[in-house]
Design a protein around this motif. Sequence first.
Motif, PDB file in Angstrom:
ATOM      1  N   UNK A   8      68.248  16.328   9.690  1.00 46.15           N
ATOM      2  CA  UNK A   8      69.577  16.452  10.302  1.00 46.15           C
ATOM      3  C   UNK A   8      69.938  17.929  10.506  1.00 46.15           C
ATOM      4  N   UNK A   9      68.985  18.674  10.989  1.00 43.08           N
ATOM      5  CA  UNK A   9      69.124  20.121  11.101  1.00 43.08           C
ATOM      6  C   UNK A   9      68.812  20.557  12.530  1.00 43.08           C
ATOM      7  N   UNK A  10      69.574  21.521  12.993  1.00 49.02           N
ATOM      8  CA  UNK A  10      69.324  22.134  14.290  1.00 49.02           C
ATOM      9  C   UNK A  10      68.939  23.595  14.061  1.00 49.02           C
ATOM     10  N   UNK A  11      67.979  24.046  14.839  1.00 47.74           N
ATOM     11  CA  UNK A  11      67.482  25.407  14.700  1.00 47.74           C
ATOM     12  C   UNK A  11      67.696  26.181  15.999  1.00 47.74           C
ATOM     13  N   UNK A  48      78.244  37.324  15.713  1.00 49.63           N
ATOM     14  CA  UNK A  48      78.299  36.219  14.764  1.00 49.63           C
ATOM     15  C   UNK A  48      77.890  34.962  15.531  1.00 49.63           C
ATOM     16  N   UNK A  49      76.943  34.247  15.008  1.00 49.60           N
ATOM     17  CA  UNK A  49      76.436  33.035  15.658  1.00 49.60           C
ATOM     18  C   UNK A  49      77.014  31.801  14.957  1.00 49.60           C
ATOM     19  N   UNK A  50      77.542  30.908  15.777  1.00 49.57           N
ATOM     20  CA  UNK A  50      78.188  29.699  15.269  1.00 49.57           C
ATOM     21  C   UNK A  50      77.446  28.457  15.742  1.00 49.57           C
ATOM     22  N   UNK A  51      77.386  27.489  14.870  1.00 50.73           N
ATOM     23  CA  UNK A  51      76.872  26.177  15.207  1.00 50.73           C
ATOM     24  C   UNK A  51      78.060  25.256  15.474  1.00 50.73           C
ATOM     25  N   UNK A  52      77.910  24.365  16.431  1.00 43.53           N
ATOM     26  CA  UNK A  52      78.979  23.432  16.763  1.00 43.53           C
ATOM     27  C   UNK A  52      78.399  22.069  17.093  1.00 43.53           C
ATOM     28  N   UNK A  97      69.673  41.275   9.522  1.00 40.43           N
ATOM     29  CA  UNK A  97      69.448  42.514  10.263  1.00 40.43           C
ATOM     30  C   UNK A  97      67.984  42.558  10.697  1.00 40.43           C
ATOM     31  N   UNK A  98      67.771  42.822  11.962  1.00 38.49           N
ATOM     32  CA  UNK A  98      66.406  42.876  12.494  1.00 38.49           C
ATOM     33  C   UNK A  98      66.326  43.977  13.538  1.00 38.49           C
ATOM     34  N   UNK A  99      65.156  44.547  13.680  1.00 41.19           N
ATOM     35  CA  UNK A  99      64.968  45.574  14.701  1.00 41.19           C
ATOM     36  C   UNK A  99      64.790  44.933  16.077  1.00 41.19           C
ATOM     37  N   UNK A 100      65.107  45.685  17.092  1.00 43.00           N
ATOM     38  CA  UNK A 100      64.912  45.205  18.457  1.00 43.00           C
ATOM     39  C   UNK A 100      63.461  44.768  18.647  1.00 43.00           C
ATOM     40  N   UNK A 101      63.296  43.636  19.308  1.00 43.81           N
ATOM     41  CA  UNK A 101      61.969  43.065  19.496  1.00 43.81           C
ATOM     42  C   UNK A 101      61.573  42.074  18.425  1.00 43.81           C
ATOM     43  N   UNK A 102      62.350  42.014  17.363  1.00 45.16           N
ATOM     44  CA  UNK A 102      62.051  41.108  16.261  1.00 45.16           C
ATOM     45  C   UNK A 102      62.557  39.702  16.501  1.00 45.16           C
ATOM     46  N   UNK A 103      62.401  38.866  15.482  1.00 45.74           N
ATOM     47  CA  UNK A 103      62.759  37.458  15.588  1.00 45.74           C
ATOM     48  C   UNK A 103      63.578  37.014  14.384  1.00 45.74           C
ATOM     49  N   UNK A 104      64.394  36.005  14.608  1.00 44.02           N
ATOM     50  CA  UNK A 104      65.121  35.331  13.550  1.00 44.02           C
ATOM     51  C   UNK A 104      65.185  33.852  13.897  1.00 44.02           C
ATOM     52  N   UNK A 105      65.285  33.025  12.870  1.00 44.52           N
ATOM     53  CA  UNK A 105      65.512  31.599  13.086  1.00 44.52           C
ATOM     54  C   UNK A 105      66.764  31.178  12.336  1.00 44.52           C
ATOM     55  N   UNK A 106      67.723  30.690  13.089  1.00 42.63           N
ATOM     56  CA  UNK A 106      68.964  30.194  12.516  1.00 42.63           C
ATOM     57  C   UNK A 106      68.847  28.695  12.279  1.00 42.63           C
TER      58      UNK A 106
END
Length: 122
Positions: free
Chosen positions: A77-80, A93-97, A11-20
Amino acid sequence: QVQLVESGGGLVQAGGSLRLSCVPSERTFSSSAMGWFRQAPGKEREFVAGISWSTRTTYYADSAKGRFTISRDSAQNTVYLQMNSLKPEDTAVYYCAADRILSRAVSEYDYWGQGTQVTVSS
């Protein structure tokens, strides 16, 4: 069957950042391309960003351009997916493929993760 494991949502506020992050369940798994997709409630799964493992070619959805950056760490062996300037409409919901060919199409990808929830509050 190899699975992809996503992490980094929240959960993040608008304008914020996340790294998946996305890591395959088997360390020896390799693919030519990996992508990030998202699915909001009541909507179809849509392409967000993709990267070619060998050429580092990247594709972005128009909604992600200038705000999101996809990258890879070959050693891990990681994707961000770095997501900046997040908006409430990014909530999904964010999915990696992963698959052999870099594509924007959901149907082209054979390997998927379980997804990680991203919620952006206004």
